[in-house]
Every structure is written in C-alpha cells, then in structure tokens.
Design a protein around this motif. Structure first.
Motif, PDB file in Angstrom:
ATOM      1  N   GLU A 280       0.833  -1.195   0.000  1.00  0.00           N
ATOM      2  CA  GLU A 280       0.000   0.000   0.000  1.00  0.00           C
ATOM      3  C   GLU A 280       0.868   1.245   0.000  1.00  0.00           C
ATOM      4  O   GLU A 280       1.745   1.398   0.875  1.00  0.00           O
ATOM      5  CB  GLU A 280      -0.896  -0.007   1.242  1.00  0.00           C
ATOM      6  CG  GLU A 280      -2.168   0.780   1.026  1.00  0.00           C
ATOM      7  CD  GLU A 280      -3.121   0.588   2.203  1.00  0.00           C
ATOM      8  OE1 GLU A 280      -3.705   1.563   2.638  1.00  0.00           O
ATOM      9  OE2 GLU A 280      -3.230  -0.563   2.673  1.00  0.00           O
ATOM     10  N   ASP A 281       0.674   2.088  -0.983  1.00  0.00           N
ATOM     11  CA  ASP A 281       1.415   3.356  -1.059  1.00  0.00           C
ATOM     12  C   ASP A 281       2.912   3.135  -0.890  1.00  0.00           C
ATOM     13  O   ASP A 281       3.580   3.862  -0.168  1.00  0.00           O
ATOM     14  CB  ASP A 281       0.919   4.320   0.032  1.00  0.00           C
ATOM     15  CG  ASP A 281      -0.215   5.157  -0.491  1.00  0.00           C
ATOM     16  OD1 ASP A 281      -0.400   5.174  -1.724  1.00  0.00           O
ATOM     17  OD2 ASP A 281      -0.920   5.780   0.318  1.00  0.00           O
ATOM     18  N   PHE A 282       3.403   2.135  -1.570  1.00  0.00           N
ATOM     19  CA  PHE A 282       4.812   1.803  -1.411  1.00  0.00           C
ATOM     20  C   PHE A 282       5.636   2.573  -2.448  1.00  0.00           C
ATOM     21  O   PHE A 282       5.307   2.578  -3.637  1.00  0.00           O
ATOM     22  CB  PHE A 282       5.017   0.302  -1.580  1.00  0.00           C
ATOM     23  CG  PHE A 282       6.343  -0.182  -1.079  1.00  0.00           C
ATOM     24  CD1 PHE A 282       6.496  -0.580   0.238  1.00  0.00           C
ATOM     25  CD2 PHE A 282       7.447  -0.223  -1.915  1.00  0.00           C
ATOM     26  CE1 PHE A 282       7.716  -1.022   0.717  1.00  0.00           C
ATOM     27  CE2 PHE A 282       8.679  -0.647  -1.439  1.00  0.00           C
ATOM     28  CZ  PHE A 282       8.810  -1.052  -0.119  1.00  0.00           C
ATOM     29  N   SER A 283       6.716   3.216  -1.984  1.00  0.00           N
ATOM     30  CA  SER A 283       7.558   3.994  -2.896  1.00  0.00           C
ATOM     31  C   SER A 283       9.005   3.539  -2.817  1.00  0.00           C
ATOM     32  O   SER A 283       9.519   3.257  -1.737  1.00  0.00           O
ATOM     33  CB  SER A 283       7.490   5.481  -2.552  1.00  0.00           C
ATOM     34  OG  SER A 283       6.177   5.944  -2.704  1.00  0.00           O
ATOM     35  N   VAL A 284       9.629   3.476  -3.955  1.00  0.00           N
ATOM     36  CA  VAL A 284      11.072   3.283  -4.015  1.00  0.00           C
ATOM     37  C   VAL A 284      11.616   4.562  -4.629  1.00  0.00           C
ATOM     38  O   VAL A 284      11.451   4.800  -5.823  1.00  0.00           O
ATOM     39  CB  VAL A 284      11.432   2.065  -4.889  1.00  0.00           C
ATOM     40  CG1 VAL A 284      12.936   1.901  -4.964  1.00  0.00           C
ATOM     41  CG2 VAL A 284      10.778   0.813  -4.335  1.00  0.00           C
ATOM     42  N   PRO A 285      12.207   5.413  -3.796  1.00  0.00           N
ATOM     43  CA  PRO A 285      12.562   6.762  -4.259  1.00  0.00           C
ATOM     44  C   PRO A 285      13.322   6.740  -5.585  1.00  0.00           C
ATOM     45  O   PRO A 285      14.279   6.003  -5.738  1.00  0.00           O
ATOM     46  CB  PRO A 285      13.440   7.296  -3.129  1.00  0.00           C
ATOM     47  CG  PRO A 285      13.022   6.516  -1.931  1.00  0.00           C
ATOM     48  CD  PRO A 285      12.586   5.179  -2.420  1.00  0.00           C
ATOM     49  N   GLY A 286      12.821   7.534  -6.509  1.00  0.00           N
ATOM     50  CA  GLY A 286      13.476   7.643  -7.800  1.00  0.00           C
ATOM     51  C   GLY A 286      12.953   6.666  -8.830  1.00  0.00           C
ATOM     52  O   GLY A 286      13.214   6.823 -10.022  1.00  0.00           O
TER      53      GLY A 286
END
Ligand SMILES: Nc1ncnc2c1ncn2[C@@H]1O[C@H](COP(=O)(O)OP(=O)(O)OP(=O)(O)O)[C@@H](O)[C@H]1O
Ligand SMILES: Nc1ncnc2c1ncn2[C@@H]1O[C@H](COP(=O)(O)OP(=O)(O)OP(=O)(O)O)[C@@H](O)[C@H]1O
Ligand SMILES: [Mg+2]
Ligand SMILES: [Mg+2]
Lengths: 294, 498, 334, 334
Positions: free
Chosen positions: B260-266
């Motif tokens: 859920e709403d997972f981000s890997v910056p860039g």
C-alpha cells in the motif's frame, strides 16, 4: 698454524647513510682480518628489521660460528635471539646499541659509541656557544637509540637558557628532514640553531635553509661523521662549524677486538665505549675517509 | 549470389563438436532467421560468421570468395557486424563513448565528442528510443543497454548484420521499432541474420527460416510456408501444442501480500496492489516503468517506504535475508549478474540461499547438498551434463531453471519472478510455465514481472500495469488482452501507440 | 547430446586446471628446496628447516587471516601495524603488574591480546563496510593509526617485557616444542587447519567465497554481505593476535618498527599461494606454502655466500616474479 | 510520452551526481585549508602554501601516471623504488664526466632520465601483460628489484651529484620560479594538463578507460588491450622520470631510502582524488588535489602546536579516512 675460526657479523641493512657506513666498514675489516689470519672466516650478513635480524642470527648459527659480532637494528627485540646464540657457547660481541638489560648474560664484549653522549655533546656545544639559543630538533626514527640521544641532549641543556622550540621525527631521511625544516622555517620567524642528530638529515636541512634564504639560523649540528659533513667542517662552512662523531667504523673495531680474543690470547671482555668526539676544524682531518660511501 | 555464406562449417570445443557441417547463406536484402533450442549452436555459428571464433572445418565465402576471418575487427572491415547476445558494453563509459568505442571520431589529436554525442543520439533515436548519449552505461536498464549495443553495431558500415536475440530484453514497443529498422536496412540491400526465440516475431520479419538442432542444420524453409507452431516443432523435434498450462482460478482467497502506497525513491511512487493465495499476478509495463525496482524495494534490496503486510501482519524488510525468512523469494531478471555464481558448481549455487538447511553441526553436509541437487535436477528438469559442472556452463534456459530451484530451496510462500523466460527457447518456456502453475496449485502465490505480454496473458490471473513508476491499472478476465495493456502502459490510445 | 558431452569436457578440463593451480605453489616450494640444497649444504639440515618453518609462523598465521579478507574481495594493509599495536598493549599490560600471580596474569594477558586483535579487526571491518571506504584506503588509514599509537605508547622507544617470571613462563610458547615439533609450527598447522575448515566446510566460509565471487548474487541470495565482510576482518584480527602471542615470547619487546611491511609479505604469501586478489577463491594451505616460500627465499639468500648483501632485496623481488611465472606456466600447460 | 520525460529527469540527476564526485576532493581540500588556518596563522601565507604545493610535486606527478595505470585496471607498487633507481643512474651519469660541456651533459642526462623511466615502466608493463602476472605481485617484485639495484649502485651509501657546474646549472629546475610560480608547481600543472588531455580528449585515453571498465568489451571493440595497458605503465615511468628531474636538483643526492613508501602515497592521492581502484574511471585533477591533500595534512600537523610528535602518523591515518568520508557523504547527499 693458524687456528680455524669463524666469526659471524650481523648488522642492519644499509637503510641510510650511517648504516651504509657500518656495512662498508664491516666488509672492509672482514677482508683485512681474513688476510691477516688465513684460518679466519668472517661472514657478514645484513638485515632490514629486528625480526629478520633474529632470523639471520639463526642462519649464522646454523653455519657454525665461534663468535658473533652483532650491531642490532633494535636491541631489545633481539635479546632473546642473541641469548640463544650465546647459550650455545658462542662468544658474543655487541656493538653500539644496548638493550635495557645489558650485562654478561647477553654478551661477552660490548663496543659502543655513546648515544647519550652524542646528544650531550651537541647540547653542551649549543649551551657553551649560544647560551640563549632557540633550537629546533629533528629526531630520527622512534626507536630507543633515538630516545637515548634525545635524553642526553635534554640533560645537557638542562637548567640553561637554551630553549627547544620543537621536536619532530625526520626518520633519518633527507627528504623528510627537508620537509620538517621547511615547516619549522614557516612556523618560527627566528631559529638560532638546528640540532638534527644525523648527517643525512643535515643535507635536507641545509637545502631548506638555503631555499628560504633565512639568515637567522646560526648553525646546524648534525652527527655521525659522514665525509660530506666533515668536509664542510674542514672547509669552515659557517652553518656546519662542528660535527659530532659517531663512527660507523666502530663495527670494525669490535670485529678486530673479537678476532684478537682468538688469535692474540688477550682476554677481551667488558665494555669499550668510544667517545662521541666533537669534530672541529682542527681535528677534522683525521676523521675524513674520502672513499667511504658515507 | 549470397553476401555471406557458410559451407560445411564445423566447430569443436576440445574434442566435442557443437556445430556440424552447417551450410547456409544470406542474400542481399534478405532476412534469414536462425532458430533452435538453447544450446543448439546458434550463437556459435554466428560467432564463426563474424570472426569471433575460428571454424574447425569448413569455409566461409564473402560475395562468393573464400575468406578466413582473422578476428572481429577483420570481419567489421569487410562489413560483417554482430549484435551479441550478451550485452558487451563498458559500464563506466557513456553511451556515446561506447557507441564509438574502438573507432572514435577524431578532430586533429582529440576525440570529437560533440560529433559522437550527436551521432549516438541519432543512432539511438533511429531505434525509437531516447537515451542521453552522455549518461554512463552502468546506469541504464538492460533494455536500454541492448538498444545502445544495437546502435553501436549499426553505425559500422555494413553489408551483413547479425542479430543474436536482440529483442530478448525489449518490450513490444521497442521490438516494433527495431523490426522497422531491420526492414529499413533490408530495403537498402543489406543481408540480415536474425536469431530469436520469439517465433511470431520471426514469422513477421524473416524471409527465410533455418532451424538448428544439436549443432546440425535440420531445416531451411521460406518463412511464408511456416507458422510459429511449425517452427516450434522443428526446433524441439516434437509438437509443442500447448504453450500455456491450464489454470482454473478459484474465487475468494485471502490476501498474502498487501502493498500500500509503497515507494522506491526515484523509481516507483505510491504503488498499491494485493497478491492472493495461490494466485499468479502479472506485472506489465514498458522498459523503465520501475517494476524491477518496485519488487527489489519490497524484498529489501533497495530502500523503500510504505505499507507492507504479509499474511495480514505489517512487515518491513531491511534485506533479503529478512524477506526470505518471511517466505518471500525474489528471482532477479539479471540471472548472470545477480542470480548465479557463474564460476561455482551447481550444488553451491543451489543451496546458497538456504545453507542453514544443510548444516550438520558446524559443517555443511556435502552429501545432503548433492542429494538436493539430484532432486532439483529431476524436479526442474535441469539439463546438466555433469553434477560438478559450473553454473556458467549451463545454457541460459537451464540457468533459469537452476535459479528457480535455488530460490525454491527456501520454501517460499510468495515467489516474485522477474522476466522468467528472457532468452529462453520455447520448449523450456513451456516447462517454466508449467512449474509456475504447479507452484500456484500448491497454494503458493506468484508475481511474474515480464515484458512479454503474451506470456503474462497466458499464465496470469490478473495483471497489474505500471507506467513511469506508478501503478496505472489492473486487468483481469476478458480485459486481459494486449490492446488493453498497451493502452495502460503507454497512456495513449492503441491507435497512436502502434 | 553433444551439448552435454561438450560441457563434460570443459568441466573435466577445468578441474584439472584447478588442481594444478592448487599444486603450483608446492611445486615452486620444491624447486626452491632444491636450489637451497645447492646454495649451502646446511640448508637441508633438520635444524635449518625447522628454524625456517618456525619463523615463518608470524607471516603464515597472519596470511591465513588475509586469505579470508582477500577471498571476500577485501584487503588489509594494517596487519603489520596491528601486530605492533596489539603486542605493545599486551606487554604493557603484563608489565603493569595488575595481577599478582604470574600464571593468572599471563592467561589474562593472552585473552586480552585475542580480544584486542578482534577489536582492531572489527574497526577495520566497520570502516570498510559501514562507512563504505575502499579497503585499500581504509586500512592504509588504520595502518597509520595503529603504528602512530604504538609510537605514542612507546614514547618513541621500546616496550619490553620486564617480569622475569612471566618471561620464563611464556618462553616455551615460542621456543618450546611438542614431540620435537616447535610450538610455532604447531600453531601454523592448527591455525591453517581451522581456517581451511571454516573456509571450505562451513556455511560462513561458503558465504565468504560467494561475497568475493559476486557481491550482488550474494546479496540477492539473502547473505548479509556487510556482516560477512566485517567478520573476515575480525578473523584477520584474531590471526594477528595469534601471531602476537608468538611474537612476544620470541622478541620480548616491541617498538615503532615492529611488523613493518608485514602486510605486503602477508599479501604476497596469499597471492603466491594461489588466491586471486579479486576475491572469490581462497586457498589456505597454498597461503601457508606461500609464507614458507618467502621465508625460504630469505634463508637461501643468507646461507648462500655469493650474493652481495646489497642485492638481496633485488633478488627477492626477482624470485617472487619467478615463483609466479612457475605457477603460471604450470597452470597453462595443463 | 511520460517515459521519455522520466528518463530525462533521471539522467539529469545522475549528472549532478558525477559532478559532485569530481568536486568532492576539492571540497575536502578546502576544508583542510580552513582547518590549517585555525592551526597556525602562518599556514595561509603565500610562502607556506607555495612550499607545500612545491613539495607535493613528486607525489602529484607520479600520481598522474598512477591514475593512468589504475584507470586501466592495473597497479604499480614500484614507483618509489623506480624514483630511487632512475635518479641514481642519472646522477651517476652526470658524475661520470662522459661529456665535457656541462650544459650538453645536463641535457643528455635529462634525456637519459626520461628514457630510463620509460624503460622501467615498459619492464613493469611487459611483466604484467606479456607474462600475465597480477600487477600487485609483479610490481612488488620490481619494487624489490629497483630498490635492490639502487642499494647496490650506491653501495648502501648516498649517490651525490659532484660537478658544481652542473649543480648550479640544474638547481633552478627545483628552486627556480617563473613569474613568481616555482618551477615544480608549473611542472605539476603541465603534467596534469597533458595527462588530462590524453586521458579525456584522445582516443588512447578513451581506450584506457574502456580497458579498465571491461577488458572483454575493449577486446571485442578491436582495442589492443595489452598494448594499452603496457603504455599506461610507460606513462607511469615517464611521470616517475619527470619527478626524478625535479628530485635531483633538490638535494642533489639519492640513497637506498629515496622514494620509500611513495607508491602508497601516490595510490592514496589517486583514490582520494576520486579514481576507483577497480579501474574504468580516471580523474587527473582530482589526483593532483589528492596529492595536495596528503602534503597539507603533514604540513598542518607540523605547524599546529597541540599534537605530540609521536601521534602524527596516527592522525595522518585518521585524516585520510575522514577525507574519504567527507567525499562519501557529499556524493551520497546528492
Ligand atoms: N567457449 C566454449 N567452450 C566450450 N563449449 C562452448 C563454448 N561456447 C559454447 N559452447 C557450447 O556450445 C553449445 C552451443 O552454444 P551456443 O551458445 O551456440 O547456443 P545457442 O544456440 O546460442 O543457445 P541460446 O539459445 O541459449 O543462446 C552449447 O552446448 C555450449 O555449452
Ligand atoms: N543505478 C541507476 N541509477 C539511475 N537510474 C537507474 C539506475 N538503474 C536503473 N535506472 C533507471 O531506472 C529505470 C527503471 O529501471 P528498469 O528498466 O529496471 O525498470 P523495469 O520496469 O523493471 O523495466 P525492465 O525490467 O523491463 O527493463 C530505467 O529508466 C533505468 O534507466
Ligand atoms: Mg545464443
Ligand atoms: Mg525489469
């Protein structure tokens, strides 16, 4: 008619001028002695550090020696190795560098220049000639003989007006001494005297002074007695008025004494301390060996 | 007269012949496709034709004249160029520097970087991509590197171009662009050798199809007379009737992995999706959509943040060790670089991720390791000549099977497979799909990241589509078709996308 | 299945290859023994060979640790200074008289030495892994730090073991022998045996080789790459500590020049032993053989009387290159 | 086309990255200058800074060559000994009196020095490429050989330039200055400028980076890998020769200790300057900056009053690690 005798000589590898002188004199004396006594065999081995010198002692012992002449690169770490040889009944002559416990259990004969005196003579000269001097000191490597020289120097100037501005290690290396001196010159607007303990380092010191065109430095005291520095003393160089003798030839003296013990039936034992003579313009001639590498 | 012709070419490595008396050629303006199973000898043949290897027997003719190529440089001088199967670029150099490596443009004493940058940009653009020529190749994705490699080769003046699996790591869009480029060079009278495991693509571009099996040329037909199924049969030597296994999706199942709403910056922003028990979930997208990075973020290979629930419990994985312990295994798309120790034995590779299971006291139990290898070889049908061979000596498909076996040793409940069939022949593909379906049937949950839409559609229950780091949609049921996925993946209507 | 046959061939060939590579340093050693026998008749005497093997103990034991570090793709230039530092601290502790009973004192000192070695290794490990500084530079830095601290501890002089009772107690640790085999040789064998066991038979050893072979693969396989690397440095530290335990009774004293250049010797032993500097391979017994080779070269130099002592360093350099050439040509011929 | 926009964005970011990596050593240098100013008011005087820059000339120039070797994936540990050997030969030649006229003699000697440097480099290159011996071991071997030969030439003592006329003629090569800038600084700048030009602007330089980045790729691209590598060693030899040309007039003598440990300093300068030891990247100006950093650290130590002379080595070690940390954190922050 001549007795068969083998003498092992263990000395440090030629890693700067003074040790180079040691190697030169050891080899020269070995040749002379072997000519003199046809039954005599002298084996000279050099080693770069205490651990390998300990190895060299073992290797000499393997070849079967009657006497060992050793100038340890660093005495304390070699005590055990020397004892090992001595316990086999080998005659041991210790040259120059004494371990903290320097008695008959370690060696039979001790031939030495006087390290504390080398410092003391320099200190005394400074105290006598420039009583209010501000002095910078360039030391050798951080090992005991360097400490002994420093202690001798400190004791000599104790209570006088001579002021030591700073001490740094120059590693008995010309290039390092050059750098240290350059930085001293930057740091101190006025320096009267430089004590740099060793002729090799004096070469770098003189260059640094010349480059900075500084005239406040009255003189530099080095030590050992290299032919270049003695030449300067002889020629009356203002910056090098004197040099303190610490002759690498002492190893030759030790070898001669040791051989004498076998061939001349004179009992040689105990301590022979060579003075740290102050070389001046007057006596310089007699210490000048132009074909030594040092 | 053929531009380039092999006459009875044989090649042995040591006493073993991997190529036997192969004769074929390519005419001006012809695309000659070479197909065959992994290890059939396709690349070896192409390396002979381009001077990278010397034949043991037989000869080569260029324009009817017998020649002995002394090396790749010699071949290039004669206008024969090869796009390698493996990516051969210097990772520290820029795109332009790689494109012109070994034949730099000069202006006086200096290299003419301005001209080379412009030339490289144009060369890449001709392939339908836009890559900054001044960026360092080490930073590009595999697909981008492949394009750079093709651009590099096409800049050499050429009469014959050999493509060894150029599309293995490309998505349909780039593949389409490349096929257009090939059509264009064909139109200029250049001869093309073309190797691919994607048979529809072969059907589309080739004029002639030759089939290698066990180093022998077994068939050579005009492409118009062969359908992909025929090609598959010729390659494998049997009918490959059904590529994708039968699957019957069950209705309600509990979620095993909730993101859920997972981000890997860039790389990926605010991605959300759910994986259910026993399900095969596909991930589609263009090159650079950030699918790989999202998965790597989830299993702890990259810094990522956001909600993660495994079997209902909140989780966060700082490294792969942690995610493996939680029962999640990730199979990298870069099996040579990140999957296997190529210079080590099979058994060492097999047990690397699960060594704790092979300990007896302080020691590793070698006997148990060997037993596990035997079992895995049987179970996953790994074709290894000897048990003590090195992983790097396996053919690509068998490496993939070994990697699958290796990660299955950890007995994961959730398996993420990135590009499971890249560069793998159709027979092996069928096997891998079967394994995947069996794993799902055992109640394990599987995520398949793939750039081959057909295979996603063939084996998945649902497909998540990503674009530029965002999850842009999900298709299932009858919406699972190429058109729909392309629309989502590109963000443009299908008419424009084509 | 030509395919399989071809692969078979390759495998067999590569196996032969590997075997010869492992054997090569021992062949070089044998050649040197022959050379030595010509140089001096005393060379092959038991006494001399035991001497040489005994004194190779420091480098051999340190190099066993270096094999781990290098196999994992690292490098440690600080080991020589570390010997000086750890041994100095140990002697200072023994001189401190903190514990009255000599044997308890000695036992405590030994334990402390091991602990300090491990701590120094840990420091190296953390600097390279947690701070991500290239091992070459990181350990060049700590090389300076350990050496500088030693100089400072010794105030430029020597640090010498004073208590005669401890000396007597401790002396056999270097000079003693068990069934005619000198203790240091036993120490080499035990260290190498443990090292070989850990590297080749345990899970951790497998991880070390995986990390050195391909860091990414290791990371993707769930191996804690940083921890594995750090532990190799700790192992290196422990080996240094063991070397110190032998060094102290031998020379009984340390100074700022103790262990100078030992790092280069240890690395040379590792490489001559067949471990590549790029990592992924480790040959413990080869390393030990490499350390013997280095020591024997020095011994032959000393025993032979026809080489000017000024040239010894040059000839040692040449012999290292020749030893590598012998190895190369053996491997290539296979 | 979101896709393209995304790529552009990312690319721009990665460029910033690279720039910062190149800038990092200069930031570390700037920080050191500030630190130095606090340590001693004389530190920032023109004289002192010129002194420091001048004496960094040897390491800086050698390190420019090392950048080539390292960028191509090699390593050269022999440079320090090579300085001693080449300079000794040059002095012996000048002392030989083979040519009567001083200026012709000097010119010939200079040419000869350059030729000898190139020859020593060629030897290193051939041993590593033609005999395929790991550079670390190959150059460790030649390090011994060159050092041993120097000891032998000098018979352990010093080799001193005798002819006063040549000395006077030659002296300005180190002590002279042009428009107030000391000659050695000019030599650094010229060497670095040529080095940067060759590495970044010529075809050969491109090939060096390619070989260091991926040898196989370079080979497939028709680059003569062995020749490119060998030439990097020759370039290293030439740089050593240039350093010798400056070294001889400074003290007018060499000995067996000349250039001791310079190899480690040169490599450190290269790495601090941002060139990775694994090859494929080379930053000439960073290297020069790294050499300045090393020299300034020593200078600050000496000029500051609060550091025990015993601890200098330790603090130098710590500062190297800190300099790398500064670099790391800068690059990471971007
Ligand atoms: N350098 C080599 N030494 C020994 N055997 C080799 C070598 N290169 C290839 N082989 C063997 O030759 C056979 C043919 O390999 P090749 O790479 O030509 O297959 P391919 O048809 O291109 O397979 P793929 O579809 O996987 O690319 C394989 O069995 C392979 O193991
Ligand atoms: N180290 C890196 N630094 C900067 N950008 C990178 C780096 N590695 C990859 N990228 C970029 O990140 C983007 C996403 O990578 P990637 O191509 O792996 O995504 P993907 O969706 O898995 O696509 P595919 O697997 O189909 O190639 C690409 O644009 C790539 O250029
Ligand atoms: Mg292939
Ligand atoms: Mg991907």
């Amino acid at each position: 008619q001549d007795k068969k005798v083998t003498i092992g000589v263990s000395i440090p590898a030629a890693d700067h001028g003074w040790t180079a002188g040691v190697v030169y004199h050891a080899e020269r004396t070995a040749k002379l002695l072997m000519e003199e006594h046809p039954g005599l065999n002298v084996i000279v081995k050099t080693s770069p550090d205490p651990a390998s010198q300990a190895n060299a002692l073992q290797d000499l012992a393997i070849q079967g020696i009657d006497a060992l002449v050793i100038l340890p690169s660093d005495p304390d770490p070699l005590v055990n190795a020397i004892k090992e040889v001595k316990d086999k009944g080998t005659f041991v002559t210790l040259v120059d560098r004494a371990p903290s416990n320097n008695d008959n259990s370690v060696r039979d004969l001790y031939v030495a220049g006087n390290n504390p005196a080398l410092g003391a003579v320099a200190g005394q000269y400074i105290k006598d000639n420039t009583p209010d001097a501000e002095v910078v000191v360039i030391r050798g490597l951080p090992i005991p003989i360097d400490q002994q020289r420093q202690d001798g120097f400190d004791k000599a100037i104790e209570g006088s007006n001579v002021k030591v501005l700073e001490k740094q290690f120059g590693n008995w290396n010309r290039d390092d001494a050059f750098k240290v001196m350059q930085d001293y010159l930057t740091k101190y607007p006025k320096i009267d005297v430089v004590w740099c303990q060793d002729d090799d380092m004096a070469v770098g010191v003189l260059q640094a002074i010349e480059q900075a065109k500084r005239t406040d430095i009255q003189y530099v005291i080095a030590g050992a007695g290299s032919k270049d520095m003695i030449k300067k003393v002889m020629d009356g160089d203002k910056l090098i008025p004197v040099d303190v003798l610490y002759p690498p030839a002492m190893v030759g003296t030790a070898m001669e004494l040791t051989a004498a013990g076998f061939y001349d039936q004179v009992p040689v034992r105990g301590e022979y301390i060579l003075d740290a003579t102050l070389i001046t313009k007057d006596n310089a001639e007699s210490f000048y060996f132009p074909d030594s590498p040092f | 007269m053929p531009l380039l012709e092999a006459v009875g070419l044989s090649k042995s490595f040591g006493p073993v012949e991997v190529l036997k008396e192969v004769s074929l050629g390519v005419n001006p303006g012809e695309v000659h496709a070479i197909i065959g199973e992994n290890g059939a000898g396709k690349s070896t043949l192409m390396k002979l034709l381009s001077g990278h290897l010397q034949p043991t027997r037989g000869e080569m003719r260029i324009g009817g004249e017998t020649v002995a190529l002394t090396g790749p440089v010699d071949a290039e001088r004669r206008g024969i160029v090869l796009v390698h199967q493996e990516i051969l670029l210097a990772p520290d150099l820029t795109v332009a520097q790689n494109v012109y490596l070994g034949r730099e443009l000069r202006k006086g004493l200096t290299v003419d970087d301005r001209a080379m940058n412009a030339g490289a940009r144009q060369a890449v653009r001709d392939l339908g991509a836009d890559i900054d020529p001044q960026v360092v190749v080490g930073r590009l994705s595999i697909a981008q590197r492949q394009l750079v490699q093709i651009a590099r080769v096409l800049l050499v003046p050429h009469h014959v171009v050999i493509f060894d699996e150029p599309t293995a790591s490309l998505t349909p869009i780039e593949t389409e662009a490349l096929l257009k480029v090939i059509a264009a060079i064909r139109a200029k009278g250049v001869g093309v050798f073309y190797i691919s495991h994607r048979l529809p693509e072969v059907k589309e571009i080739a004029d002639k199809v030759s089939v290698l099996r066990d180093g022998r040329l077994v068939a050579s037909h005009p492409a118009s007379t062969l359908e992909p199924v025929d090609m598959a049969r010729l390659m494998v030597g049997r009918d490959v009737a059904k590529l994708y296994p039968d699957r019957h999706a069950e209705a309600t199942r509990e979620a095993v992995l909730e993101v859920e709403d997972f981000s890997v910056p860039g790389f990926a922003q605010n991605a959300s999706f759910t994986l259910r028990k026993g399900e095969i979930l596909g991930f589609a997208g263009l090159v650079g959509a950030g699918r790989t990075e999202l998965m790597e973020g989830i299993v702890g290979l990259r810094p990522g943040r956001g909600g993660l629930r495994v079997n209902g419990a909140a989780a966060h994985f700082p490294n792969v060790d942690a995610s493996l312990k939680a029962g999640i295994a990730y199979l990298s798309e870069d099996r040579k670089g990140k999957g296997l120790l190529l210079a080590e034995e099979l058994s060492i590779n097999l047990t690397l991720a699960s060594l704790h299971k092979f300990q007896r006291g302080l020691q590793i139990d070698r006997a148990r390791e060997r037993a596990a290898l035997n079992k895995a070889i049987g179970e996953f049908d790994i074709r290894a000549g000897r048990k003590d061979m090195l992983a790097g000596q396996l053919s690509g498909g068998n490496q993939q099977k070994l990697l699958l076996a290796k990660m299955m040793m950890t007995d994961p409940g959730i398996i993420i497979i990135d590009e499971p069939t890249r560069g793998i022949d159709i027979g092996t593909k069928q096997q891998i799909y079967k394994f995947i379906a069996e794993l799902a049937a055992e109640g394990r949950s599987i995520i398949v990241v793939s750039s081959e839409m057909q295979e996603l559609i063939g084996i998945c229950d649902r497909i998540v589509v990503m674009r530029a780091g965002h999850v842009v949609g999900e298709v299932s049921g009858e919406h699972m078709n190429e058109n729909e996925i392309v629309v989502l993946a590109t963000g443009v209507k299908s008419a424009e996308a084509a | 299945m030509t395919d399989i046959a071809a692969t078979n061939e390759k495998v067999r060939k590569s196996w032969k290859d590997i075997d010869l590579r492992a054997v090569a340093p021992f062949v070089a050693l044998a050649l040197l023994l022959v050379l030595g026998a010509f140089a001096n008749p005393n060379f092959l005497s038991i006494d001399n060979l035991l001497n040489v093997a005994t004194r190779s103990a420091f480098i051999a034991i340190i190099a066993v640790g270096a094999t781990f570090v290098i196999a994992a793709g690292g490098l440690d230039l600080s080991v020589g200074s570390m010997v000086a530092f750890v041994a100095s601290l140990a002697i200072l502790f023994m001189n401190s008289g903190a514990i009255a009973d000599s044997s308890i004192m000695l036992a405590t000192a030994l334990g402390l030495t091991i602990a300090m070695g491990a701590a120094c290794g840990l420091a190296n490990g953390l600097i390279t892994t947690a701070w991500r500084i290239e091992p070459f530079i990181a350990t060049l830095g700590t090389m300076g730090i350990y050496r500088g601290l030693t100089t400072w501890l010794s105030q430029g002089g020597a640090i010498t073991l004073r208590e005669p009772e401890i000396q007597t107690l401790y002396r056999p640790a270097y000079f003693g022998s068990v069934l005619g085999v000198p203790v240091p040789i036993i120490a080499i064998l035990v260290t190498a045996a443990i090292g070989a066991f850990v590297l080749h038979r345990t899970r951790y050893g497998r991880h070390v080789l995986a990390v050195g072979s391909n860091e990414d693969v290791a990371r993707y396989s769930g191996i804690p790459v940083e921890r594995v690397r750090t532990i190799t440095y700790i192992i290196q530290g422990l080996c240094v500590a063991v070397a110190c335990l032998l060094y102290i009774p031998r020379l009984g004293s340390t100074s700022a020049t103790t262990g100078l250049m030992w790092e280069l010797q240890a690395i040379t032993a590792v490489v001559i032993g067949g471990t590549a500097l790029r990592g992924g391979v480790g040959r413990i017994w080869g390393t030990v053989c490499g350390a013997f080779i280095l020591e024997i070269v020095g011994n032959i130099m000393l025993l032979s009387n026809f080489i000017s002592e000024y040239l010894i360093v040059a000839i040692q350099g040449a012999i290292i290159i020749i030893a590598m050439l012998v190895q190369r040509s053996l491997v290539r011929k296979s």
